[in-house]
Design a protein around this motif. Structure first.
Motif: not given
Length: 452
Positions: A39, A393, A413-416, A440, A442-443
């Motif tokens: 992001n 996540s 990692e998907y992280f909302n 978002d 995510s990282h």
């Protein structure tokens, strides 16, 4: 604790080693850690819009470990160690960013590596023309301790060393002691400082809990714990209490059952842990905002974890539930839940802390993984709801040991993160005139390390 105390520990440690010239080993390591956020939204402080930070670290460490008693003495053990780490940032995506008014915002990555508000925490952030704080320290003496043990029934450890306490991660500055009688173990822990010396985190010792008197004097209150553990045939029960004077008192109870305590990677193992925490907060902190909400007078936490091992595979899950702002002062410096909850945004509260530690938060998580020779992998899914935000996540971890000295790994990692109306990213207040915001977070994280 006074600095002179730790100077004495160092002097005694080095002097004893030189006089006796017993066994010692020298080891070292070099590591690099990176985080790249997906992001890249521009900073807008009025709307609570911030990017996800990206950075790369490079650190190196050198350590000496010593056995200070002759090998002929087998009923007692006296060991010591001294170690230091130095490092910094090779890349920082936040250093030169500006806000919506065109003003340089300044680096936030130094909350991970280098920033130091001095031991009492009273040094303010003071941005330089490089976008970092003047108060930086890129090294830490993380080990300087003595550890004595008598036949496994009594022991004491003092100085600077890596903490093993349930609610104190990183390195501690203080002491602990234990006494064991058959199936009963008693343990006392006192910490007057905390530090980090890892590939992602490099932070010199500071006092987590202090108290300012009416005449303006800062007193180090320390964090303390007493724990009694009864273990028999895989069953354990542990009543214990953590406390910091004039801040909180938190009695707890942990019950566990392990079907195969001597599990060696072959066969089946089941581990169950249930923990209950009741935190009572001192009146002086009850109206202070912590992680988006006031501390309050008290709060409770319930944690249930279950893990199954089948040969070299594992699967498990659990729940973590806060009633009130239970983790306002206990639970954030370390936590037995076993999840990295510092993966949100460095621009947000607590410099990347997840709202799974927040008020009225409920988290459910599932994981699985395996170890296959030099290769290991894992998958972790997490859903969190709290008063301040909701989070979803899904992370995949892989790591490989190329040799005895070189290893590398990656986490994707998907992280909302959904911040609710009335709250704002980067703002500790609540009841703000803001609408729901979706970020978002995510990282991807990577590491590579070599050691000798």
């Amino acid at each position: 604790m006074k600095k002179s105390y730790f100077g004495f520990v160092l002097f005694a440690l080095m002097g004893t080693s030189l006089l006796n010239a017993f066994d010692y080993t020298v080891s070292g390591k070099a590591e690099s850690f990176s985080k790249f956020g997906f992001n890249n939204t521009p900073i807008d402080t009025t709307k609570g819009k911030y990017p996800t930070e990206s950075f790369v670290t490079m650190v190196g460490a050198l350590q000496i470990d010593m056995n200070l008693l002759p090998k002929s003495i087998t009923s007692q053990r006296l060991t010591g160690g001294i170690g230091g780490m130095i490092g910094g940032l090779a890349y920082d995506s936040t250093r030169n960013l500006t806000d919506e008014k065109g003003n340089r915002f300044g680096s936030v990555v130094y909350n991970y590596t280098g920033y130091w508000a001095r031991y009492d925490g009273n040094a303010p952030w003071a941005s330089t023309n490089l976008g970092m704080s003047e108060n930086t320290r890129r090294y830490v003496i993380y080990n300087a301790y003595l550890d004595y043990d008598y036949n496994g029934v009594f022991g004491i450890k003092a100085g600077r060393y890596e903490s093993s306490a349930d609610f104190m991660s990183g390195f501690t500055q203080g002491f602990e002691l234990y006494a064991k009688l058959k199936d009963l173990k008693l343990w006392w822990f006192s910490s007057y400082g905390r530090a980090f010396a890892y590939d992602e985190w490099l932070y010199d010792f500071y006092a987590p809990k202090t108290y300012t008197t009416k005449d303006g004097k800062t007193i180090n209150l320390g964090i303390h714990a007493f724990k009694a553990t009864y273990s028999h045939n895989g069953f354990s029960v542990s009543p214990f209490v953590y406390f910091s004077p004039k801040t909180y008192t938190a009695p707890m109870l942990q019950v566990g059952y392990d079907t195969n305590p001597d599990f060696d990677g072959i066969g089946f193992r089941s581990q169950t842990i249930v923990l209950g925490l009741f935190a009572m907060f001192d009146p002086r902190v009850q109206n202070i905002y912590r992680y988006g909400n006031p501390t309050g007078s008290n709060g409770q936490t319930l944690m249930i974890k279950q893990r199954f091992d089948i040969n070299n595979y594992n699967i498990g899950g659990g729940i973590y539930k806060n009633f009130g702002n239970a983790n306002a002062h206990v639970g954030t410096y370390g936590n037995p839940v076993g999840i990295d909850f510092w993966t949100a945004s460095a621009y947000d509260l607590g410099a990347s802390i997840s709202d799974m530690m927040g008020e009225d938060a409920f988290t459910g998580f599932l994981y699985g993984g395996g170890v296959h020779g030099n290769f290991s992998w894992g998958v972790l899914g997490r859903l969190t709801t709290s008063k301040r935000s909701d989070e979803q996540s899904l992370a995949v971890n892989v790591a490989y040991d190329f040799s005895n000295n070189i290893s590398a790994g990656l986490k994707l990692e998907y992280f909302n993160d959904i911040t609710k109306a009335g709250y704002k990213v980067g703002d500790n207040a609540r009841g703000l005139a803001t609408s729901k915001d979706i970020s978002d977070r995510s990282h991807v994280m990577t590491f590579i390390r070599t050691k000798f």
